[in-house]
Design a protein around this motif. Structure first.
Motif, PDB file in Angstrom:
ATOM      1  N   ASP A  27      -9.980  -1.920   5.231  1.00  0.00           N
ATOM      2  CA  ASP A  27      -8.746  -1.872   4.440  1.00  0.00           C
ATOM      3  C   ASP A  27      -7.611  -2.483   5.257  1.00  0.00           C
ATOM      4  O   ASP A  27      -7.836  -3.078   6.322  1.00  0.00           O
ATOM      5  N   GLN A  55      -7.236  -8.767  -0.603  1.00  0.00           N
ATOM      6  CA  GLN A  55      -7.565  -9.052  -1.996  1.00  0.00           C
ATOM      7  C   GLN A  55      -8.930  -9.751  -2.102  1.00  0.00           C
ATOM      8  O   GLN A  55      -9.718  -9.477  -3.024  1.00  0.00           O
ATOM      9  N   ARG A  58     -11.584  -7.118  -1.592  1.00  0.00           N
ATOM     10  CA  ARG A  58     -11.695  -6.275  -2.787  1.00  0.00           C
ATOM     11  C   ARG A  58     -12.481  -6.980  -3.877  1.00  0.00           C
ATOM     12  O   ARG A  58     -13.294  -6.359  -4.582  1.00  0.00           O
ATOM     13  N   LYS A  61     -16.098  -6.689  -3.041  1.00  0.00           N
ATOM     14  CA  LYS A  61     -16.611  -5.334  -3.282  1.00  0.00           C
ATOM     15  C   LYS A  61     -16.763  -5.064  -4.777  1.00  0.00           C
ATOM     16  O   LYS A  61     -17.752  -4.462  -5.206  1.00  0.00           O
ATOM     17  N   ASP A  62     -15.777  -5.503  -5.563  1.00  0.00           N
ATOM     18  CA  ASP A  62     -15.849  -5.285  -7.008  1.00  0.00           C
ATOM     19  C   ASP A  62     -17.042  -6.004  -7.612  1.00  0.00           C
ATOM     20  O   ASP A  62     -17.627  -5.553  -8.610  1.00  0.00           O
TER      21      ASP A  62
END
Length: 741
Positions: A27, A55, A58, A61-62
């Motif tokens: 993070d 971003q 993320r 990961k999404d």
């Protein structure tokens, strides 16, 4: 990021679970730190022109989360746990990762993948059923068939037990009602449930109450002689039932089926009947879906239960629980009993799944809740450091998950949503259910996979035994007279080798037994010295306090002495017994590891199902009240004596002699239990070796019988088919292992 780049990363990361775990935990705070490590820099350089943004990570990961299979998810949890223990991520971050991944999988278009994961384990379960049938047909000896039936019965009857603990009035009943979605257990602002209650599934609602038997009641009577609270309990019971008492407490112990509407009559500490005094446990049956699939919930009467015998029964139940949920009142933080229990659970029982629920969270502010949580953690950390400077308190605390809840509001949101003061999402109950579902319950939980793994492992052992027996038969059937004599000699030599191994390992275990006896003697000496030191310090402190008060013309009251001795004796009891428990458990763990090493070095694959007996020391206020009373009364009478110091020696020696009996009685019980434990291990190993020897003898005898009566091509062909069949079964078991991994 380009779609093509995301797809390349996705393929790479799905094949590298360790790197995938690092991507998931990364993070804003960790990204700069991770960029300093060579492995992360190499990874970024392979797929990015520059350091990726949060971003970008993320988006990766999404994209990956919906594609996670349950085996990969399980591996990620393991990596997250390791990173948490290493303090790379916080416990809050760890739990957030679990919930966010699970939520994403359910909420997005991942439903198909979730169903695929479900089918994965469904396929394994179906395969295990097929393997069970195939192995039944292939068994060559009755002992194999019996072992196979026992394994399968354990799989089918597998129970999942959730223990709910906490001090009296921690809010256990309200919490359970909220979790069950129905107000079944009585609750009030004063202690309500006075008995151990085991909740189980049944299509009908009813309860079964179990009364004390005569031996248990007599034990309570003996304990009441040195326990003021227990003495009042016995007097209250005798007054309530008089001569009718003997009709309830029988030699065997009575049991009675009752309707749920009658439950409070038997379990409520506030009911005028006082029947709860005669009940040792209650089984409550209800058709709630949450209890299906072998789940049961053990609702305890409270860790500070004044009835010592009931507390012992409670601890025997929760010893075998798969998960412990410990409740604490958020506004009261951690009591000494809470701290002792949590440490005992983590250090002595080696339980990795401990959920601490802070109840009545709605009655305090967010800031106060945070302070309560930090105080609890600090109390635990201080207690750990007090035991040993070498223990990693952060690693130990990382094994606990803390979650707040407003149980009453959660129950209202479930049963009376129109009158609920807050939506169910704000009560905390959903986060707790999410934890249970993700980690422990359901068809694809870690628990379910563990059961499948152990079953397959046992199947593999039986398949190997069958293959050995069939191979022996085949060799003998195809052997010449000279080869047959060699086979027999070899088998006899292997049997003799097993006997020699059994003798060596048995002696090694008995050496551990002797070593444990020596350790227990040393620990008893430690108790004696610690009590003497504590006695001397307390006596000196009292003398100084009285002298100081006299010098400054202050009056030393009996109430002052009561408070001083009450706090001091509880602290002495806690400190001495906590160190005793830690030292003993450290030794036990070391000895068990040595036993496993002995078996490994001898190339012996025996599964030791034995677990060390649990033991606990709790100094309740009522248990030491009469010692406090004796000390304070006698010291108060002597406070103006000119020979105070010399007279205090006699007073303290007599009282501490009796006080020490509380500890030594537990110590003696512990000694007997652990010596019996190691004796049981030795006996189990001896029986296992004898079983192997007997098995070999029977296999050889059967093969020779086959040789004498059926030495023809048809028999040889049938045996070849059996060997081919068992080889296929072994291959299918291996494949199932791979699927689970």
């Amino acid at each position: 990021m380009a779609l093509e780049q995301i797809q390349r990363l996705k393929s790479y990361l799905l094949a590298d679970d360790e790197m995938l775990a690092l991507v998931y935990v990364c993070d804003e705070t960790l990204l700069p730190q991770f960029c300093q490590t060579q492995v992360i820099r190499d990874f970024f350089a392979k797929f990015f022109d520059d350091t990726p943004s949060i971003q970008d990570l993320r988006a990766i990961k999404d994209s990956i989360t919906p594609a996670l299979t349950q085996p990969l998810y399980a591996k990620l949890i393991g990596h997250f746990s390791t990173l948490c223990e290493a303090q790379v991520i916080t416990k809050a971050h760890f739990h957030h990762l679990l919930l966010s991944i699970h939520a994403h999988k359910v909420d997005s278009n991942a439903q198909e993948n979730v169903q695929s994961t479900y089918r994965d384990l469904t396929h394994i379960n179906a395969l295990m059923a097929e393997l069970y049938q195939s192995l039944q047909d292939a068994c060559t000896q009755d002992s194999q068939t019996q072992a196979l039936h026992r394994i399968w019965r354990n799989v089918k009857e597998q129970k999942f037990s959730i223990g709910v603990t906490g001090v009296l009035s921690a809010g256990k009943s309200t919490f359970l009602n909220a979790l069950l979605g129905e107000e079944i257990l009585g609750s009030s602002t004063i202690p309500e449930t006075a008995n151990l209650t085991v909740l189980q599934y049944d299509q009908k609602q009813y309860a079964k109450v179990h009364f004390w038997n005569l031996a248990e009641w007599e034990e309570i009577l003996v304990d009441s002689q040195t326990d003021e609270g227990l003495r009042r309990f016995v007097q209250q019971t005798k007054h309530a039932f008089g001569e009718d008492l003997q009709s309830y407490i029988t030699t065997e112990g009575e049991s009675k089926h009752i309707e749920l509407s009658e439950l409070s009559t038997y379990t409520s500490a506030n009911h005028t009947s006082k029947l709860c005094n005669l009940i040792k446990k209650v089984e409550l049956f209800t058709p709630l879906k949450f209890l299906q699939g072998g789940v049961n919930i053990v609702d305890t009467p409270g860790l500070d239960d004044p009835i010592t015998k009931r507390e012992e029964i409670t601890k025997e139940y929760i010893k075998d629980c798969d998960l412990l949920i410990h409740l604490m009142n958020a506004s009261c933080a951690a009591t000494q009993v809470d701290v002792d229990f949590i440490l005992e659970t983590l250090l002595e029982r080696n339980i990795s799944r401990l959920l601490v629920v802070l109840t009545r969270a709605d009655l305090i502010t967010s800031s106060e809740l945070h302070q309560s949580l930090e105080y609890t953690k600090q109390s635990l950390q201080n207690a750990i450091l007090k035991i040993s400077q070498s223990l990693d308190s952060h690693a130990i605390l990382s094994r606990i998950i803390f979650l707040p809840i407003s149980s009453y509001n959660a129950l209202l949101a479930r049963t009376q949503p129109q009158d609920a003061p807050m939506p169910i999402e704000q009560t905390g109950i959903l986060a707790i259910e999410e934890y249970l579902d993700t980690m422990l319950l359901g068809e694809n939980s870690l628990k379910a996979r563990d059961i499948a793994y152990l079953c397959l492992k046992s199947f593999a052992t039986i398949a190997q035994d069958i293959a050995h027996d069939l191979s022996l038969e085949s060799k003998i059937l195809h052997a010449s007279k000279e080869e047959l004599e060699e086979f027999i000699a070899l088998e006899r030599a292997q049997e003799q080798s097993l006997r020699e191994q059994a003798a060596r390992i048995s002696q090694a275990i008995m050496d551990k037994h002797t070593e444990l006896e020596g350790t227990l003697k040393v620990l008893n000496d430690f108790i004696t010295m610690s009590l003497q030191t504590s006695q001397d310090r307390l006596k000196e402190r009292v003398s100084q306090n009285i002298a100081y008060a006299a010098k400054h013309k202050h009056t030393t009251t009996k109430e002052d002495l009561d408070e001083l001795f009450s706090i001091a004796l509880k602290d002495i009891f806690t400190d001495i017994t906590r160190e005793y428990k830690y030292k003993l458990n450290t030794k036990i763990t070391h000895l068990i590891q040595e036993v496993h090493t002995e078996l490994q070095e001898a190339c012996v694959s025996i599964e030791l199902a034995h677990t060390p007996p649990s033991f606990s020391f709790y100094a309740k206020d009522e248990q030491i009240a009469h010692f406090v009373h004796t000390l304070s009364s006698e010291v108060f009478a002597l406070k103006n004596s000119s020979a105070l110091a010399s007279k205090l020696d006699s007073v303290f020696s007599q009282t501490f002699s009796q006080f020490s009996q509380l500890i030594f009685a537990k110590s003696q019980h512990t000694k007997e239990a652990f010596l019996e434990f190691f004796g049981g291990i030795s006996e189990a190993i001896a029986q296992d070796f004898q079983s192997q020897i007997t098995h070999k003898e029977q296999a050889l005898y059967k093969a020779l019988q086959q040789f004498e009566h059926s030495n023809n091509q048809e028999t040889k062909d049938a045996l070849a088919r059996k060997l081919d069949s068992i080889a296929q079964i072994k291959a299918r078991i291996t494949q199932a292992y791979k699927e689970l991994e």
